[in-house]
Motif scaffolding. Structure first.
Motif, short mmCIF file in Angstrom:
data_model
loop_
_atom_site.label_atom_id
_atom_site.label_comp_id
_atom_site.label_asym_id
_atom_site.label_seq_id
_atom_site.Cartn_x
_atom_site.Cartn_y
_atom_site.Cartn_z
N ASN A 100 -5.93 -61.94 -31.85
CA ASN A 100 -7.30 -61.70 -31.42
C ASN A 100 -7.67 -62.56 -30.22
O ASN A 100 -8.42 -62.13 -29.35
CB ASN A 100 -8.28 -61.98 -32.57
CG ASN A 100 -8.51 -60.75 -33.43
OD1 ASN A 100 -8.44 -59.64 -32.94
ND2 ASN A 100 -8.76 -60.97 -34.71
N TRP A 101 -7.16 -63.79 -30.17
CA TRP A 101 -7.47 -64.66 -29.05
C TRP A 101 -6.82 -64.15 -27.77
O TRP A 101 -7.39 -64.26 -26.68
CB TRP A 101 -7.05 -66.10 -29.33
CG TRP A 101 -8.05 -66.84 -30.14
CD1 TRP A 101 -7.89 -67.37 -31.38
CD2 TRP A 101 -9.41 -67.12 -29.77
NE1 TRP A 101 -9.05 -67.96 -31.82
CE2 TRP A 101 -10.00 -67.83 -30.85
CE3 TRP A 101 -10.19 -66.84 -28.66
CZ2 TRP A 101 -11.33 -68.26 -30.83
CZ3 TRP A 101 -11.51 -67.27 -28.63
CH2 TRP A 101 -12.07 -67.96 -29.70
N ALA A 102 -5.62 -63.60 -27.88
CA ALA A 102 -4.97 -63.01 -26.69
C ALA A 102 -5.79 -61.84 -26.17
O ALA A 102 -5.99 -61.68 -24.96
CB ALA A 102 -3.56 -62.57 -27.04
N LEU A 103 -6.32 -61.01 -27.11
CA LEU A 103 -7.18 -59.89 -26.72
C LEU A 103 -8.48 -60.40 -26.10
O LEU A 103 -8.98 -59.85 -25.12
CB LEU A 103 -7.50 -59.02 -27.94
CG LEU A 103 -6.41 -58.07 -28.43
CD1 LEU A 103 -6.84 -57.42 -29.74
CD2 LEU A 103 -6.10 -57.01 -27.39
N PHE A 104 -9.01 -61.48 -26.67
CA PHE A 104 -10.26 -62.05 -26.18
C PHE A 104 -10.10 -62.52 -24.73
O PHE A 104 -10.98 -62.27 -23.89
CB PHE A 104 -10.68 -63.22 -27.07
CG PHE A 104 -12.01 -63.82 -26.71
CD1 PHE A 104 -13.19 -63.28 -27.19
CD2 PHE A 104 -12.10 -64.93 -25.88
CE1 PHE A 104 -14.42 -63.82 -26.86
CE2 PHE A 104 -13.31 -65.49 -25.54
CZ PHE A 104 -14.49 -64.93 -26.02
#
Length: 408
Positions: free
Chosen positions: A103-107
């Motif tokens: 999710n952090w990579a997507l963020f």
């Protein structure tokens, strides 16, 4: 709740509402008991979701809103990704969020590398968050948005259900709290309750020039709300259009005073939409016509001609249909068509935007209005809508569009 339960609860709620609305008293006590149980369960369940969200942060979407506020509060141009990287790397986040995951990579790809995705005046919503700690900002933002739930329920009740008193208020509340996009709005701490509130105010004061103020506020909450200016143009409500232009100019001026001219220059010449990853336009949460065509491989990001042709055709037919509705003075139908076409054509329509569809659903209950149905049609229509809205808001938009066209 799965889609079948949602549809069943909606149907049972409508049946209770109609049985209580008639004059037969033999089974009213039992119906009130069932109705009250449904009301108590749905309202407590919804409130528990709100409370849980306030104290259990997740990445989407509040962390993006908080980052927007932090960038602006520190005096940076909030359209430049390099400023987002500076602030992002210094954010003091709760420990539960500081766990590396996908999710952090997507963020980073969808937010940090992109910049602020809305018009500059929209930052007036998020800037105050930048002066608070993450946890305090989350509580403030959740409660701020939740206040509009009560505003929406009150406006719907006063516009369409006042004659039914407690029976009508319970129906409005249950249908609101059980709608899947409403629960998603709480989960993502999104702004759809604000939008529905402004849309209801526009409808309530549609014959008054102050509707232009609400249209301006709605536009700078979500840009697709501009489509409702068509209604006031068709009705030749020029004083309303003037109030809209004046209010928009005032909001732009206020934004200029707070943030300077640099964000406006960047928004025009270096728009952040151009930096969005291609996957943002086809992900499952995107429920626009554009996203549906992408997911089914009818178009590509680099070759959207079919979408453009279909959109032009839809807009052309919509224009003809709106003139027909105007001639017949079916003004409620015009509002409904504009909302449905706006959500369908707007390429960034996400699943939780389906909250706005309640604007149409509630009008089905008044047989004296142009969109009203009798109980034998309305109960299955509402049940099908709630079933569809759980897994495909695009399908529910198409379903309502067919219903409105038929009703017109």
């Amino acid at each position: 709740m799965n889609s079948f339960i949602m549809g069943f609860v909606a149907i049972l709620t409508c049946v209770c509402f109609y049985l209580l609305a008639n004059d037969k008293k033999t089974t009213k006590k039992l119906i009130w008991i069932i109705y009250s149980i449904i009301f108590a369960i749905t309202i407590s369940w919804f409130f528990s979701k709100v409370i849980y969200r306030m104290f259990h942060p997740v990445i989407w979407d509040f962390t993006a809103f908080y980052l927007y506020g932090k960038v602006s509060a520190q005096g940076y141009n909030f359209y430049l990704p390099e400023n987002f990287h500076l602030v992002y790397n210094s954010l003091n986040l709760p420990a539960s969020l500081n766990i590396p995951n996908a999710n952090w990579a997507l963020f980073v790809n969808h937010v940090v590398n992109v910049g602020f995705p809305y018009p500059p005046p929209t930052m007036l919503y998020f800037a105050p968050l930048g002066y608070l700690s993450y946890n305090n900002a989350l509580i403030f933002w959740t409660l701020f948005n939740f206040l509009f739930v009560f505003g929406c329920i009150y406006l719907v009740y006063s516009l369409f259900f006042k004659e039914y008193k407690l029976n009508g208020l319970m129906l409005v509340s249950i249908l609101f709290f059980t709608l899947s996009p409403a629960r998603e709005t709480i989960f993502y701490t999104q702004t759809n309750f604000i939008l529905l509130f402004l849309l209801l105010l526009m409808k309530k004061y549609s014959d008054n020039k102050i509707a232009g103020i609400f249209l301006a506020l709605a536009l700078f909450t979500k840009p697709y709300m501009l489509i409702f200016s068509v209604y006031f143009i068709l009705r030749k409500k020029w004083s309303t259009i003037f109030y809209f232009i004046f209010s928009s100019t005032l909001l732009i001026g206020l934004t200029w005073v707070f943030f300077g001219k640099a964000p406006f220059i960047s928004y025009i010449f270096n728009n952040s939409v151009n930096r969005l990853p291609k996957s943002a336009f086809s992900e499952d949460i995107n429920q626009s016509l554009h996203a549906v065509l992408l997911r089914h491989n009818f178009i590509t990001i680099d070759n959207p001609r079919i979408y453009i042709f279909i959109s032009i055709g839809i807009l052309f037919l919509t224009g003809i249909f709106l003139l027909y509705l105007l001639k017949k003075k079916f003004y409620d139908n015009i509002w409904a068509i504009l909302l449905l076409i706006g959500l369908m054509i707007y390429p960034a329509t996400l699943s939780y935007y389906g909250v706005l569809l309640l604007f149409i659903i509630y009008q089905f209950f008044d047989e004296h209005r142009p969109l009203g149905f009798n109980q034998y049609f309305n109960v299955p229509i509402v049940g099908i809508f709630y079933f569809l809205s759980h897994f495909s808001v695009f399908s529910s938009i198409c379903f309502l569009l067919i219903i409105i066209i038929y009703k017109s």
